[in-house]
Motif scaffolding. Structure first.
Motif, PDB file in Angstrom:
ATOM      1  N   PRO A 195      33.791  40.258  48.010  1.00 53.28           N
ATOM      2  CA  PRO A 195      32.877  40.656  49.088  1.00 53.28           C
ATOM      3  C   PRO A 195      32.076  39.517  49.724  1.00 53.28           C
ATOM      4  N   ASN A 196      31.516  38.635  48.905  1.00 51.23           N
ATOM      5  CA  ASN A 196      30.650  37.616  49.511  1.00 51.23           C
ATOM      6  C   ASN A 196      31.418  36.491  50.203  1.00 51.23           C
ATOM      7  N   GLN A 197      32.760  36.596  50.208  1.00 54.10           N
ATOM      8  CA  GLN A 197      33.564  35.592  50.894  1.00 54.10           C
ATOM      9  C   GLN A 197      34.123  36.102  52.231  1.00 54.10           C
ATOM     10  N   ILE A 198      33.795  37.335  52.595  1.00 52.62           N
ATOM     11  CA  ILE A 198      34.257  37.879  53.879  1.00 52.62           C
ATOM     12  C   ILE A 198      33.584  37.110  55.003  1.00 52.62           C
ATOM     13  N   ASP A 227      28.422  48.409  48.195  1.00 54.67           N
ATOM     14  CA  ASP A 227      27.257  48.071  47.372  1.00 54.67           C
ATOM     15  C   ASP A 227      27.394  46.739  46.663  1.00 54.67           C
ATOM     16  N   LEU A 228      28.481  46.009  46.934  1.00 53.38           N
ATOM     17  CA  LEU A 228      28.743  44.741  46.239  1.00 53.38           C
ATOM     18  C   LEU A 228      28.838  43.570  47.213  1.00 53.38           C
ATOM     19  N   ARG A 229      28.315  43.747  48.410  1.00 57.49           N
ATOM     20  CA  ARG A 229      28.527  42.741  49.465  1.00 57.49           C
ATOM     21  C   ARG A 229      28.045  41.346  49.085  1.00 57.49           C
ATOM     22  N   LEU A 230      27.051  41.246  48.270  1.00 57.02           N
ATOM     23  CA  LEU A 230      26.499  39.934  47.941  1.00 57.02           C
ATOM     24  C   LEU A 230      27.097  39.337  46.679  1.00 57.02           C
ATOM     25  N   THR A 231      28.086  40.008  46.122  1.00 54.39           N
ATOM     26  CA  THR A 231      28.667  39.541  44.857  1.00 54.39           C
ATOM     27  C   THR A 231      30.011  38.875  45.080  1.00 54.39           C
ATOM     28  N   ASP A 232      30.448  38.162  44.039  1.00 53.52           N
ATOM     29  CA  ASP A 232      31.795  37.583  44.053  1.00 53.52           C
ATOM     30  C   ASP A 232      32.731  38.395  43.170  1.00 53.52           C
ATOM     31  N   LEU A 255      42.158  34.938  56.741  1.00 51.23           N
ATOM     32  CA  LEU A 255      41.017  35.821  56.513  1.00 51.23           C
ATOM     33  C   LEU A 255      40.307  35.476  55.206  1.00 51.23           C
ATOM     34  N   GLY A 256      39.039  35.147  55.300  1.00 52.90           N
ATOM     35  CA  GLY A 256      38.242  34.899  54.111  1.00 52.90           C
ATOM     36  C   GLY A 256      37.938  36.201  53.384  1.00 52.90           C
ATOM     37  N   GLY A 257      37.737  36.099  52.076  1.00 54.93           N
ATOM     38  CA  GLY A 257      37.407  37.277  51.291  1.00 54.93           C
ATOM     39  C   GLY A 257      38.612  38.020  50.756  1.00 54.93           C
ATOM     40  N   LEU A 258      39.813  37.623  51.157  1.00 55.94           N
ATOM     41  CA  LEU A 258      41.032  38.287  50.693  1.00 55.94           C
ATOM     42  C   LEU A 258      41.655  37.467  49.566  1.00 55.94           C
TER      43      LEU A 258
END
Length: 741
Positions: A195-198, A227-232, A255-258
């Motif tokens: 999530p935090n890499q999107i 609910d996990l947007r700030l996590t890795d 695409l980042g985060g994938l």
């Protein structure tokens, strides 16, 4: 032995001479001479002992065999080594059984030989014979086997062993009726989000392409990490084939985060099409390895563990090419003993329609329940959806999503591996009223025009009061109705009355026997997947009979049984064996076998009764008093049906709908559809709309109307990690928990 017998003969001869000489010597002979006694030692039968040894081999009773060995043989081999030699040889030869025969025996004073023949019946190499000599020695007044390794097979004399070389096949593919892949051996990619890499501004593009690759909605994917947007954290999304990934490679790598991981696998497309029916593969269980080795497996393969994967294991696996070598103690090849050509794996074409199946899975997702679609004139199953479900790609430990999701899914209490179409058993509720109507008309006590007052309550049993469904909906009593109208309106008091009246006038088994004639309480005959027979219990009291009249009490039925008798009503009365496999073919596309429709019985009713039921089921959909009129209004396809709301002592009522089409098109044969949504309330509000979606998808290729609980196709008004929510009876949305991805 001959020396002992010679001594006995000499003793007898001496006694005889003395007895003859005594009178000639002038002595008076005794009045009675004692009868000479002799003792002869019986030598054990070598033929019988050889046969006992070989019989123990056939039974794999190696301990008994070992007990027959000579002392010198036991000094050379312990019981463990002796047993291991036989088991290793059997495993490498893929030995299934041995046939043995004692041909002859030769007996000497201190030794003996039994000539015998062994036929080795193997999985990979067929059957082949060997003749050998079994030596015996005389020890402690018994014959014992002077065993050596050449008594297993002549080529193994001197301590040689067998070595098996297997050249494995790829497993056969499984297709839908149109040749679309359902399962295949291929390269796949596990897909996940960190999530935090999107990247800012690219989330929409990421969600859309993952939705395209996995079949999940963008909304459900986004909800999985909201609910996990700030996590890795690693948030599993799904899997995609290498073909699809390569086609979108440039976009994906930008695409980042994938996160993507490549692996070889048994790949189930679209996250699992009819996963409970298709099944899955697993590594061979430890306690079954030897049994599989006898069939020609190495022991490290993946094999079918459920559904069609298990049913068609032999066809899907094929037989590999193999070589059987004799090797010395250093594992150096001495000779090739045998070889086997491969039998290529075969492909399975199912009766399933991929698009219809996916829409069925999406429609029932968010509920516990089932959807089944059957051709009325053949018994072919076009869709078999059971929910909650799971992605069968997760059973492959090489899939990095497996460790993230599998254990939680299997242990969440939702019984995701249960095929609710064939194994889910439920009270029939009002869909049983079809059978009540059939029983009433066949009894000669009723006609379609017989009337009964359908009040708010049924009070024919003294001291007991049973309500109609209209009471809970604050509707007035339905009033006087004909029997046909009673089914259209699904009037409970009408069918309470029928249940009680037929119990009293025709006996306890009358309605039950009609139900059994419709196929309830027994297997449907489908053998490609596991099924439950349910149960039809004869009522023993007036109260039981009243409950039977509305499909309650102790009866249990499966959705497959219901769709089968619904199809029979549609086709004129023929019960077909449900069919999931259309054909088995070679990899070159040549048919190995094809399955044809198989009629297994007929409904025990007259043509007049059948037509009366059809008329009533049409009225359920089209009449102003029909319980499914609102749900199916505007549908141009002629449909017939019956709503059902089955009371459930463990919670809210189950919602049923069963029905069929009468379009009479050559290109699209008519179908029967049965839907059940557990604890979902009214059949008219939940199950009937799902029925409609199946009809629209089948005839138009896609749904034409949204559910009341959807904001767009497969997306509820309040999205969750799943595609849909479970509507409550009051129409509010209730979240159905699901793991990420």
């Amino acid at each position: 032995m001959e020396k002992r017998q010679m001594k006995i003969r000499k003793s007898l001869f001496f006694v005889l001479i003395i007895s003859l000489l005594l009178p000639s010597c002038g002595q008076k002979a005794p009045e009675e001479l004692p009868t000479p006694q002799s003792q002869v030692t019986t030598v054990p039968d070598v033929d019988g002992l050889a046969q006992s040894f070989l019989s123990a081999w056939q039974a794999k009773n190696y301990k008994s065999m070992y007990e027959m060995l000579s002392s010198s043989a036991k000094k050379s081999f312990s019981l463990e080594d002796f047993t291991a030699y036989y088991e290793e040889t059997a495993s490498n030869a893929t030995l299934q059984s041995v046939d043995t025969e004692v041909l002859s025996t030769t007996l000497n004073p201190e030794s003996a030989i039994a000539k015998f023949k062994v036929t080795y019946n193997t999985s990979l190499f067929g059957s082949f014979d060997r003749e050998m000599d079994m030596p015996f020695s005389w020890e402690n007044d018994s014959w014992l086997v002077n065993w050596n390794s050449g008594l297993i097979m002549p080529e193994l004399g001197g301590g040689s062993h067998l070595s098996l070389e297997v050249l494995a096949n790829d497993r056969g593919a499984i297709y839908d009726r149109n040749g679309e892949p359902i399962a295949d051996e291929t390269t796949a990619w596990s897909l996940a989000i960190i999530p935090n890499q999107i990247e800012e501004g690219k989330e929409g593009q990421l969600l859309n392409i993952l939705s395209e690759l996995t079949g999940k909605t963008p909304e459900s994917i986004q909800a999985s990490y909201e609910d996990l947007r700030l996590t890795d954290w690693y948030v599993a999304v799904g899997e995609a084939s290498d073909t699809d990934v390569q086609a979108n490679w440039d976009t994906l790598v930008s695409l980042g985060g994938l996160q993507m991981s490549k692996y070889q696998t048994r790949y189930y497309y679209d996250g699992g099409i009819a996963p409970q029916a298709i099944g899955y593969v697993l590594s061979i269980p430890t306690d079954e390895v030897e049994a599989y080795k006898e069939k020609g497996y190495q022991g490290d393969e993946y094999v079918g563990q459920a559904g069609l994967e298990k049913y068609a294991e032999e066809a899907l696996a094929g037989k590999p090419a193999a070589n059987l070598y004799v090797v010395d103690s250093n594992n150096q090849v001495i000779s090739k003993l045998n070889q086997a050509d491969s039998r290529l794996a075969e492909n399975i074409t199912t009766t399933l329609d991929k698009n219809l199946q996916i829409q069925a899975q999406n429609a029932i997702m968010g509920f516990k329940g089932a959807v089944v679609v059957m051709e009325v004139d053949t018994g072919r199953i076009l869709a078999m959806a059971s929910s909650p479900s799971l992605d069968t790609n997760l059973f492959d430990p090489n899939n990095t999503n497996s460790s993230a999701l599998l254990n939680d899914l299997l242990n969440d209490g939702d019984q995701r591996l249960l095929n609710r179409v064939t194994q889910g058993t439920y009270p029939a509720g009002s869909v049983f009223k079809i059978i009540d109507m059939a029983a009433a008309l066949e009894s000669d006590l009723y006609t379609p025009d017989t009337t009964y007052y359908c009040g708010s309550y049924f009070e024919e049993l003294q001291g007991e009061k049973f309500k109609d469904w209209t009471v809970d909906h604050d509707l007035p009593a339905s009033g006087t109705l004909t029997l046909t109208q009673g089914l259209i309106r699904s009037c409970n008091p009408w069918f309470y009355h029928i249940g009680l009246d037929l119990f009293r006038q025709k006996g306890a088994t009358y309605i039950s026997d009609m139900a059994r004639g419709f196929g309830l309480g027994s297997a449907t005959g489908i053998d490609q997947v596991a099924e439950d027979t349910g149960q039809i219990v004869d009522p023993s009291t007036d109260g039981d009979a009243v409950q039977q009249g509305i499909g309650q009490g102790d009866m249990l039925v499966t959705p497959l049984q219901v769709v089968r008798y619904t199809a029979a009503i549609a086709n004129g009365g023929t019960l077909y064996r449900p069919q999931l496999v259309e054909r088995i073919t070679t990899t070159a596309g040549v048919d190995v076998s094809t399955l044809s429709p198989e009629a297994t019985g007929t409904l025990p009713i007259s043509q007049e009764t059948l037509e009366a039921i059809q008329t009533a089921m049409r009225g359920v959909v089209s009449s102003r008093i029909g319980t499914a009129r609102d749900a199916l209004s505007g549908l141009a396809i002629p449909t017939y049906g019956k709503t059902g709301t089955a009371q459930n002592p463990m919670g809210d009522s189950h919602a049923w709908f069963t029905g069929y089409t009468d379009e009479n098109r050559e290109d699209l044969p008519d179908i029967a559809v049965t839907v059940i949504a557990e604890n979902a309330g009214e059949g008219s509000e939940i199950a009937a709309p799902i029925f409609r979606r199946m009809i629209e998808t089948y005839f138009y290729g896609e749904p034409k109307k949204l559910f009341d609980w959807e904001v767009k196709l497969n997306v509820t008004k309040t999205p969750t990690e799943e595609f849909t929510l479970t509507p409550t009876e009051g129409g509010e949305q209730q979240s159905t928990p699901a793991p990420a991805g």
